[in-house]
Design a protein around this motif. Structure first.
Motif, PDB file in Angstrom:
ATOM      1  N   VAL A  66     -26.891 -33.720  -8.014  1.00 27.27           N
ATOM      2  CA  VAL A  66     -27.604 -33.228  -6.655  1.00 27.27           C
ATOM      3  C   VAL A  66     -27.483 -34.092  -4.747  1.00 27.27           C
ATOM      4  CG1 VAL A  66     -29.828 -34.544  -5.176  1.00 27.27           C
ATOM      5  CG2 VAL A  66     -29.962 -34.074  -7.733  1.00 27.27           C
ATOM      6  N   PHE A  67     -27.660 -33.564  -4.055  1.00 27.63           N
ATOM      7  CA  PHE A  67     -26.572 -34.205  -2.970  1.00 27.63           C
ATOM      8  C   PHE A  67     -27.908 -34.435  -2.004  1.00 27.63           C
ATOM      9  CE2 PHE A  67     -23.839 -30.722  -3.861  1.00 27.63           C
ATOM     10  CZ  PHE A  67     -22.902 -30.673  -3.793  1.00 27.63           C
ATOM     11  N   ALA A  68     -28.085 -36.113  -2.471  1.00 28.89           N
ATOM     12  CA  ALA A  68     -28.456 -36.950  -1.449  1.00 28.89           C
ATOM     13  C   ALA A  68     -28.743 -38.493  -0.836  1.00 28.89           C
ATOM     14  CB  ALA A  68     -29.890 -37.040  -2.469  1.00 28.89           C
ATOM     15  N   LYS A  69     -28.681 -38.988  -0.458  1.00 27.41           N
ATOM     16  CA  LYS A  69     -28.728 -40.180   0.194  1.00 27.41           C
ATOM     17  C   LYS A  69     -29.675 -41.257   0.224  1.00 27.41           C
ATOM     18  CE  LYS A  69     -24.821 -39.216   4.281  1.00 27.41           C
ATOM     19  NZ  LYS A  69     -24.863 -39.088   5.328  1.00 27.41           N
ATOM     20  N   GLU A 122     -32.904 -41.126 -10.727  1.00 30.64           N
ATOM     21  CA  GLU A 122     -34.111 -41.607 -12.084  1.00 30.64           C
ATOM     22  C   GLU A 122     -34.667 -40.863 -12.366  1.00 30.64           C
ATOM     23  OE1 GLU A 122     -36.420 -44.166  -9.682  1.00 30.64           O
ATOM     24  OE2 GLU A 122     -35.245 -45.909  -9.519  1.00 30.64           O
ATOM     25  N   ALA A 123     -34.672 -39.862 -11.868  1.00 29.88           N
ATOM     26  CA  ALA A 123     -35.489 -38.568 -12.586  1.00 29.88           C
ATOM     27  C   ALA A 123     -34.761 -37.465 -13.383  1.00 29.88           C
ATOM     28  CB  ALA A 123     -35.619 -37.348 -11.419  1.00 29.88           C
ATOM     29  N   GLY A 124     -33.836 -38.260 -13.495  1.00 29.02           N
ATOM     30  CA  GLY A 124     -32.256 -37.593 -14.199  1.00 29.02           C
ATOM     31  C   GLY A 124     -31.268 -36.754 -14.271  1.00 29.02           C
ATOM     32  N   ALA A 125     -30.641 -36.260 -12.762  1.00 26.11           N
ATOM     33  CA  ALA A 125     -29.597 -35.828 -12.280  1.00 26.11           C
ATOM     34  C   ALA A 125     -28.513 -36.779 -12.903  1.00 26.11           C
ATOM     35  CB  ALA A 125     -29.707 -36.402 -10.732  1.00 26.11           C
ATOM     36  N   ASP A 126     -27.519 -35.242 -13.587  1.00 28.67           N
ATOM     37  CA  ASP A 126     -26.284 -35.635 -14.044  1.00 28.67           C
ATOM     38  C   ASP A 126     -25.624 -36.289 -13.217  1.00 28.67           C
ATOM     39  OD1 ASP A 126     -26.386 -34.936 -16.586  1.00 28.67           O
ATOM     40  OD2 ASP A 126     -26.950 -33.246 -15.326  1.00 28.67           O
ATOM     41  N   PHE A 127     -25.551 -35.876 -11.282  1.00 29.60           N
ATOM     42  CA  PHE A 127     -24.562 -36.396 -10.785  1.00 29.60           C
ATOM     43  C   PHE A 127     -25.212 -36.564  -9.379  1.00 29.60           C
ATOM     44  CE2 PHE A 127     -21.884 -34.412 -13.981  1.00 29.60           C
ATOM     45  CZ  PHE A 127     -20.854 -35.467 -14.337  1.00 29.60           C
ATOM     46  N   VAL A 128     -24.977 -37.424  -8.716  1.00 26.89           N
ATOM     47  CA  VAL A 128     -25.660 -37.073  -7.450  1.00 26.89           C
ATOM     48  C   VAL A 128     -24.634 -37.931  -6.536  1.00 26.89           C
ATOM     49  CG1 VAL A 128     -27.718 -38.148  -6.099  1.00 26.89           C
ATOM     50  CG2 VAL A 128     -27.724 -38.360  -8.442  1.00 26.89           C
ATOM     51  N   GLY A 129     -24.724 -37.916  -5.290  1.00 26.17           N
ATOM     52  CA  GLY A 129     -23.995 -37.553  -4.196  1.00 26.17           C
ATOM     53  C   GLY A 129     -23.774 -37.353  -3.076  1.00 26.17           C
ATOM     54  N   ALA A 130     -22.988 -37.834  -2.283  1.00 30.18           N
ATOM     55  CA  ALA A 130     -22.979 -36.848  -0.768  1.00 30.18           C
ATOM     56  C   ALA A 130     -21.917 -36.399   0.337  1.00 30.18           C
ATOM     57  CB  ALA A 130     -23.666 -37.779   0.417  1.00 30.18           C
ATOM     58  N   GLU A 131     -20.937 -36.906   0.712  1.00 30.03           N
ATOM     59  CA  GLU A 131     -20.090 -36.585   0.970  1.00 30.03           C
ATOM     60  C   GLU A 131     -19.162 -36.701  -0.310  1.00 30.03           C
ATOM     61  OE1 GLU A 131     -21.632 -38.478   2.886  1.00 30.03           O
ATOM     62  OE2 GLU A 131     -21.748 -38.067   4.715  1.00 30.03           O
ATOM     63  N   GLU A 132     -18.977 -37.459  -0.816  1.00 30.87           N
ATOM     64  CA  GLU A 132     -17.219 -37.659  -1.378  1.00 30.87           C
ATOM     65  C   GLU A 132     -17.818 -36.532  -2.906  1.00 30.87           C
ATOM     66  OE1 GLU A 132     -21.604 -40.161  -3.503  1.00 30.87           O
ATOM     67  OE2 GLU A 132     -20.365 -39.513  -1.266  1.00 30.87           O
ATOM     68  N   LEU A 133     -19.207 -36.433  -3.079  1.00 30.68           N
ATOM     69  CA  LEU A 133     -19.307 -34.983  -3.793  1.00 30.68           C
ATOM     70  C   LEU A 133     -19.235 -33.955  -3.824  1.00 30.68           C
ATOM     71  CD1 LEU A 133     -20.885 -34.904  -6.868  1.00 30.68           C
ATOM     72  CD2 LEU A 133     -23.009 -34.201  -5.856  1.00 30.68           C
ATOM     73  N   ALA A 134     -19.300 -34.027  -1.734  1.00 31.52           N
ATOM     74  CA  ALA A 134     -18.762 -32.410  -1.591  1.00 31.52           C
ATOM     75  C   ALA A 134     -17.011 -31.777  -1.502  1.00 31.52           C
ATOM     76  CB  ALA A 134     -19.158 -32.211   0.046  1.00 31.52           C
ATOM     77  N   GLU A 135     -16.729 -33.472  -1.360  1.00 29.27           N
ATOM     78  CA  GLU A 135     -14.914 -33.628  -1.480  1.00 29.27           C
ATOM     79  C   GLU A 135     -14.706 -33.277  -3.131  1.00 29.27           C
ATOM     80  OE1 GLU A 135     -13.923 -37.334   0.174  1.00 29.27           O
ATOM     81  OE2 GLU A 135     -14.560 -36.751   2.422  1.00 29.27           O
ATOM     82  N   VAL A 144     -23.654 -30.796   5.601  1.00 32.92           N
ATOM     83  CA  VAL A 144     -22.993 -31.193   4.193  1.00 32.92           C
ATOM     84  C   VAL A 144     -22.158 -29.957   2.812  1.00 32.92           C
ATOM     85  CG1 VAL A 144     -21.994 -32.730   2.508  1.00 32.92           C
ATOM     86  CG2 VAL A 144     -22.937 -34.014   4.592  1.00 32.92           C
ATOM     87  N   VAL A 145     -23.248 -29.815   2.297  1.00 36.39           N
ATOM     88  CA  VAL A 145     -23.190 -28.810   1.669  1.00 36.39           C
ATOM     89  C   VAL A 145     -22.857 -27.689   1.819  1.00 36.39           C
ATOM     90  CG1 VAL A 145     -24.720 -27.117  -0.396  1.00 36.39           C
ATOM     91  CG2 VAL A 145     -25.161 -29.602  -0.103  1.00 36.39           C
ATOM     92  N   GLY A 146     -23.217 -27.063   2.968  1.00 37.18           N
ATOM     93  CA  GLY A 146     -22.933 -25.351   4.133  1.00 37.18           C
ATOM     94  C   GLY A 146     -21.382 -25.814   3.933  1.00 37.18           C
ATOM     95  N   ARG A 147     -20.841 -26.483   4.086  1.00 34.44           N
ATOM     96  CA  ARG A 147     -18.849 -26.521   3.622  1.00 34.44           C
ATOM     97  C   ARG A 147     -18.729 -25.752   2.239  1.00 34.44           C
ATOM     98  NH1 ARG A 147     -18.311 -31.903   4.607  1.00 34.44           N
ATOM     99  NH2 ARG A 147     -17.411 -33.165   2.371  1.00 34.44           N
TER     100      ARG A 147
END
Length: 234
Positions: free
Chosen positions: A76-79, A88-101, A122-125
């Motif tokens: 999940v891409f979120a901040k 808390e919902a159970g996503a395995d990986f959560v992040g933003a710019e660092e996840l995109a990188e 961020v996800v668009g790239r």
């Protein structure tokens, strides 16, 4: 698919040209699943649509009542608070710019990506990486949303995306060979009823042209479209 001895033996068990009632088809496909792992039962539905026309390019999601039988790895891409909600919902990986990188660096060990609308810049790239693999978040697929708790839980529980390909065919997992026939039928009814509701006004003639199910490593079994319409009450 290489025609192994096991595959050839499976072909001898039935007539591939027959159109089977749904229940008989699922009984048969379970018998054809002889690999040494729990094979996925896959559905291929040829629809009477022309995907070149935008109004006939069918796409959406459906929650399988019996689930898919497989665990999915979800990012999940979120901040901020939304990132906390996803965790808390159970996503395995959560992040933003660092996840995109991390993904730009070649990491793709996940099955589904969800993003909040404000993260799409961020996800668009990542489009050139995620797009060809069918992993790009999309509002029509329910994977671009602020309702992260609901989205994560539904996809973890068996929500899947369907999309007609350029030949007018929808390919979907419908469960596992270890499922009971009743479980497979429940998922099948849900999928077929959902697709029937998607019939475009411009579609002509029969909507369900050909229907077939198959185990991951086995041959396909054709299902009678007329019998399918009966079990979904159409």
């Amino acid at each position: 698919m290489a025609k192994s001895k096991r595959y050839a033996e499976a072909l001898e068990k039935y007539n591939r040209e027959n159109l089977y009632e749904p229940e008989a088809a699922f009984n048969l496909v379970k018998e054809l699943a002889t690999a040494n792992f729990d094979e996925t039962v896959e559905l291929s539905a040829k629809l009477g649509v022309n995907p070149k026309h935008a109004d006939q390019n069918i796409r959406g999601t459906v929650v399988l009542p019996e689930g898919t039988g497989q665990e999915i790895t979800l990012v999940v891409f979120a901040k901020g608070e939304k990132a906390k909600e996803a965790e808390e919902a159970g996503a395995d990986f959560v992040g933003a710019e660092e996840l995109a990188e991390k993904i730009e660096g070649g990491w793709l060990d996940f099955d589904l990506a969800i993003a909040t609308p404000d993260m799409m810049s961020v996800v668009g790239r990542l489009g050139r990486v995620l797009g060809p693999k069918g992993l790009m978040p999309n509002p029509k697929a329910g994977t671009v949303t602020f309702e992260l708790e609901k989205a994560v839980q539904e996809f973890k529980a068996g929500k899947i995306e369907y999309r007609v390909d350029k030949t007018g065919i929808v390919h979907l997992p419908i469960g596992k060979a270890s499922f009971s026939v009743d479980q497979l039928l429940n998922n099948y009814r849900k999928i077929m009823d959902t697709l029937a509701k998607e019939r475009p006004a411009a579609a002509k003639g029969k909507f369900f042209r050909t229907l077939a199910i198959s185990p991951t490593m086995g041959p396909g079994v054709k299902i009678d479209p007329a019998a399918t319409l009966t079990i979904i009450g159409r």
